[in-house]
Enzyme design. Structure first.
Site, PDB file in Angstrom:
ATOM      1  CG  ASP A 177     115.061 -96.933 -17.828  1.00  0.00           C
ATOM      2  OD1 ASP A 177     115.123 -95.969 -18.591  1.00  0.00           O
ATOM      3  OD2 ASP A 177     116.021 -97.385 -17.195  1.00  0.00           O
ATOM      4  CG  ASP A 183     106.619-108.694 -36.793  1.00  0.00           C
ATOM      5  OD1 ASP A 183     107.347-109.282 -35.959  1.00  0.00           O
ATOM      6  OD2 ASP A 183     106.387-107.464 -36.761  1.00  0.00           O
ATOM      7  CD  GLU A 198     106.291-104.958 -29.594  1.00  0.00           C
ATOM      8  OE1 GLU A 198     107.134-105.767 -30.045  1.00  0.00           O
ATOM      9  OE2 GLU A 198     106.550-104.104 -28.733  1.00  0.00           O
ATOM     10  CB  SER A 209     117.514-102.770 -41.207  1.00  0.00           C
ATOM     11  OG  SER A 209     117.225-101.632 -41.991  1.00  0.00           O
ATOM     12  CB  THR A 215     114.668 -99.657 -43.691  1.00  0.00           C
ATOM     13  OG1 THR A 215     114.560-100.758 -42.786  1.00  0.00           O
ATOM     14  CG2 THR A 215     115.669 -99.994 -44.779  1.00  0.00           C
ATOM     15  NE  ARG A 216     113.470 -94.031 -38.575  1.00  0.00           N
ATOM     16  CZ  ARG A 216     113.924 -93.171 -39.476  1.00  0.00           C
ATOM     17  NH1 ARG A 216     115.194 -93.217 -39.846  1.00  0.00           N
ATOM     18  NH2 ARG A 216     113.132 -92.274 -40.004  1.00  0.00           N
ATOM     19  CG  MET A 217     110.582 -99.646 -43.498  1.00  0.00           C
ATOM     20  SD  MET A 217     109.727 -98.619 -44.691  1.00  0.00           S
ATOM     21  CE  MET A 217     111.067 -98.017 -45.659  1.00  0.00           C
ATOM     22  CE  LYS A 234     104.559-104.713 -38.274  1.00  0.00           C
ATOM     23  NZ  LYS A 234     105.158-105.816 -38.986  1.00  0.00           N
ATOM     24  CG  ASP A 268     122.106 -97.358 -18.246  1.00  0.00           C
ATOM     25  OD1 ASP A 268     121.721 -96.229 -18.585  1.00  0.00           O
ATOM     26  OD2 ASP A 268     121.555 -98.410 -18.564  1.00  0.00           O
TER      27      ASP A 268
END
Lengths: 87, 737
Positions: free
Chosen positions: B364, B401, B405, B433, B436-438, B451, B579
């Site tokens: 991976d 945050d 990152e 979340s 919302t992916r932001m 962002k 997996d």
């Protein structure tokens, strides 16, 4: 007389074979050794006859036994070659 | 098969389940979700587990007490003289029988005929003693190797104790029962300070667990339900905060630690295919030499140089490959032990050995090839905004945050001169979340800065009545992808500001390791959920041979099957439930200890440190095991030449072959004794090599073969000539010649 002896010998052999087959693991080894020693009586006389006066009877018996042991080891190695997973 | 749709979008890399496995929690936090996992200790939430220190420093972590191993091995070596045990090793059994016969001719020198020589009892006695030590040294080598495994098992057993478990009854009541009374499917409650009574899956609660008993890693591990990582617990470990509800997944005596104990102790050790093949080869060689030596007296008598039984046995033992015969099982056991020292539990020796034959590694990207944490590398302004504007918005969006990152974005923005120009205490952090992916911040004046995934941010801007001009943003997305990075879009209210380039950091040194693997003939395939452009850039940077982008778990199985169809052996790592089929399909499947029970069951190895890069080390250990066995076999067989030249010329003195006595050995007796003494002493001399393995060098198969033939083949021919001559001189000096 000969026929009687042959029949007796065959019967005893069959009984010994059966006894060996059904003997448990604890008895198998002593039984095998005993039968080997008995069988050696026949081979030892052959060895004694072949060597003349060079060796005595005890030595002939020991040499014959050594020969049997070598044969046994050879068979054991063949088992190791053909059934290696047992080792 | 599940597929995480958290970031499946244009402009935001697609994440498959496979990628989720090593850093699910990290990802979820990536866009500003710092307090999701544990409100009591934010530090712990940063990562599921990151073992401290170098890998070398963490070896032997379940503290193994090696004191007294050699004393125990000495005693065990005598126990192994039992013929029932001795018969399991064909080569050494012949030496065992030879010892008995030479002992008989020591007591009765004339047993097989008149004994030649001045003092046959002493000579035969010396041969019997040397043969005895040959067998004993071989037993000792095996006992030392087993002793190391047992010591490891004892260390594990010490972590295991019967505890009282709080079993949750169907009516919700709690009943205190012994941990041995728990069965699969039972539910138990554990609170801070309790020992977890059995292996299980967390079905409720969030808590920190100290797994140092099995992994040696002192940092606590966060456990919570519903994630592929961090949802399984191991019996014997201790919960150190909060409480958990656990569903027991194994019956008593069949837990993870129980299986580990059985394996390292060697209780379940079976011969591997290579060991079986080598056993056959050794048995064939032994058979050939037995026939040769058994028929030799006939020839000897014919040429008028009768050979005594003791000398014939000495010749047989010198010719059969006793060195490798005596060390074979020790090499195998030591291989298992070496894997265990790396904190990896193998389910069988076969698995360790298969590692050495691996042709393809399926790896991976995240966590294995690249560091889990991506760092902000640059801001790309769009739609006429300046770099300073973008830095300011990025800083505002990331003040809450706490992820690596997020912090790297703050750091980069501050380097560009940006500063927070609002009251942080009055602002509100918006957590990331999956829906919302932001993530971002609601500023005190009501302005929303966000962002996140490029299409999510585009949607957000549209929903706030913003412009539809996204061409520049799309161009930035392409540019970042081409550089192998992950693009994040940035907006303030209805305005798009730019993109953040999150750079995937390829692990230092990984390129060299892949180059080494390539030289050894191992192909590496990288799997990633990233888009094709990003994947190809990372693949090129890391130096992998092939890559599969936008991969799903199904792709993983397909890749493995495709390689296997070409007759290749494949290794892979995994820890998610999805997996499990691929782990079972691979020839070597390494499950992470933080993974689910299903993954651990399907794999044939479990890495207690949960470090996917370790697969490369395991392959090296497997290769080292095979190389060690091959090297010692070569050495053992090459030794025959010198022993042959030592014994044959002196036992046929009347046959006119004195010129073959190249070593000019003193006498028949000293030649036979020197060859046998060398034969016996070489076994303990090689025990350290058998236990630690031949030094692993990342060379091609051809280079390795040349090197080993030179070192162990030529060395195996020359060394005994020198050693036998030296021993002969010593024997002559003490007057035994």
């Amino acid at each position: 007389m000969d026929i009687f002896l042959t029949q007796r010998f065959a019967k005893v052999s069959a009984e010994v074979c059966l006894a060996t087959r059904f003997a448990n693991a604890r008895v198998k080894l002593p039984l095998g050794l005993f039968l080997g020693l008995c069988f050696n009586l026949a081979i030892a006389s052959g060895v004694y006859a072949a060597t003349g006066q060079a060796i005595d009877r005890g030595q002939a018996y020991a040499i014959a036994l050594l020969g049997l042991l070598t044969l046994g080891l050879s068979i054991y190695l063949f088992v190791a070659i053909f059934q290696p997973e047992r080792f | 098969m599940r597929r995480v749709k958290v970031r499946k979008t244009v402009g935001w890399v697609e994440r498959s389940e496979t990628q989720r496995r090593f850093s699910t929690q990290r990802y979820i936090q990536n866009l500003g979700f710092p307090r999701m996992m544990n409100s009591t200790n934010p530090d712990r939430s940063k990562s599921p587990r990151r073992p401290g220190g170098t890998r070398e420093s963490r070896r032997h972590t379940p503290k193994v007490n090696r004191k007294g191993i050699y004393q125990r091995a000495i005693a065990d070596a005598f126990v192994k003289l039992n013929p029932r045990i001795a018969i399991k090793n064909p080569v050494m059994f012949l030496v065992w029988v030879g010892t008995v016969i030479t002992l008989l001719v020591t007591i009765f020198p004339d047993l097989f005929g008149a004994a030649p020589g001045r003092n046959p009892r002493l000579f035969n006695g010396l041969i019997a003693a040397i043969l005895f030590f040959t067998v004993w040294f071989a037993n000792f080598a095996e006992a030392v190797a087993e002793g190391r495994g047992k010591a490891q098992a004892d260390a594990l057993r010490a972590t295991k104790s019967d505890t009282t478990a709080k079993k949750v009854l169907p009516d919700g009541g709690i009943q205190e029962v012994s941990s041995t009374a728990l069965r699969q499917g039972d539910r138990v409650k554990v609170v801070a300070g309790d020992i977890i009574p059995a292996d299980g899956e967390v079905i409720g609660g969030v808590a920190s667990v100290d797994e140092s008993a099995i992994t040696g890693e002192s940092a606590p591990v966060l456990k919570q339900p519903g994630t592929d990582i961090a949802s399984s617990v191991t019996g014997g470990t201790r919960i150190i905060s909060d409480e958990l509800l656990i569903r027991v997944t194994s019956d008593p005596g069949k837990g993870f630690i129980d299986r580990m104990i059985a394996l390292v102790e060697g209780a379940e050790r079976r011969k591997t295919p290579n060991e079986i093949a080598l056993t056959v080869l050794l048995a064939v060689l032994t058979q050939v030499f037995l026939i040769v030596v058994a028929t030799l007296p006939l020839i000897a008598n014919y040429v008028g140089s009768p050979v005594s039984i003791a000398v014939a046995i000495a010749l047989l033992v010198a010719l059969i490959p006793t060195t490798i015969g005596g060390l074979l099982s020790a090499i195998g056991i030591a291989g298992m032990d070496r894997v265990a020292q790396f904190n990896v539990v193998a389910t069988s020796g076969r698995a360790v050995e298969a590692c050495g034959d691996i042709n393809t590694l399926v790896l991976d990207k995240t966590g294995t090839i690249t560091l889990g944490n991506r760092l902000a590398d640059e801001f790309i302004p769009v739609n006429g905004h300046s770099l300073e504007d973008v830095a300011g918005v990025a800083l505002a969006a990331s003040v809450f945050d706490e992820t690596p990152e997020g912090k790297s974005i703050v750091r980069l923005a501050e380097q560009l001169g940006a500063s927070v120009d609002f009251e942080v205490s009055r602002a509100e952090g918006v957590e990331f979340s999956a829906r919302t992916r932001m993530s971002g911040t609601n500023l005190p004046d009501g302005i929303e800065v966000r962002k996140g995934a490029v299409d999510a941010i585009k949607g957000f801007v549209r929903s706030r009545g913003g412009q539809n001009n996204t061409q520049e943003l799309d161009a930035a997305y392409e540019q970042i992808s081409h550089q192998g990075g992950t693009p994040l879009a940035l907006c303030q209210g209805s305005k798009l500001y730019g993109a953040i380039h999150l750079k995937d950091i390829v692990k230092p040194g990984i390129r060299e390791r892949f180059a080494q693997l390539r030289r050894m003939g191992v192909r590496t395939v990288m799997l990633t959920g990233d888009n094709r452009i990003t994947a190809s850039v990372i693949a090129q940077e890391a130096g992998v041979d092939d890559f599969i982008s936008e991969a799903t778990p199904e792709d993983k199985i397909t890749a493995i099957k495709r390689e296997q169809a070409q007759g290749k052996l494949v290794a892979m790592t995994g820890d998610g439930t999805n997996d499990a089929p691929a782990l079972a399909q691979a020839n070597v499947g390494v499950a992470m200890n933080t993974g689910t029970q299903a993954a651990k069951e399907a794999a044939n190895m479990v890495d207690l440190d949960s470090d996917p890069t370790k697969l490369i080390d395991i392959v090296a250990i497997g290769k080292q095991l095979l190389i060690t066995r091959g090297a010692l076999t070569t050495f053992s067989i090459a030794n025959d030449i010198a022993k042959y030249f030592a014994i044959i010329p002196v036992i046929f003195p009347t046959a006119g072959i004195e010129s073959l006595n190249v070593m000019r050995l003193a006498s028949t007796n000293s030649a036979v004794l020197s060859a046998l003494i060398y034969n016996a002493l070489i076994i303990p001399a090689l025990i350290p090599l058998a236990l630690t393995g031949v030094k692993f060098r990342p060379l091609t198969a051809n280079q390795l073969l040349q090197r080993n033939i030179l070192l162990y083949g030529l060395g195996g021919v020359v060394a005994p000539f020198v050693a036998i001559k030296l021993i002969d001189v010593l024997i002559a000096a003490v007057g035994l010649a």
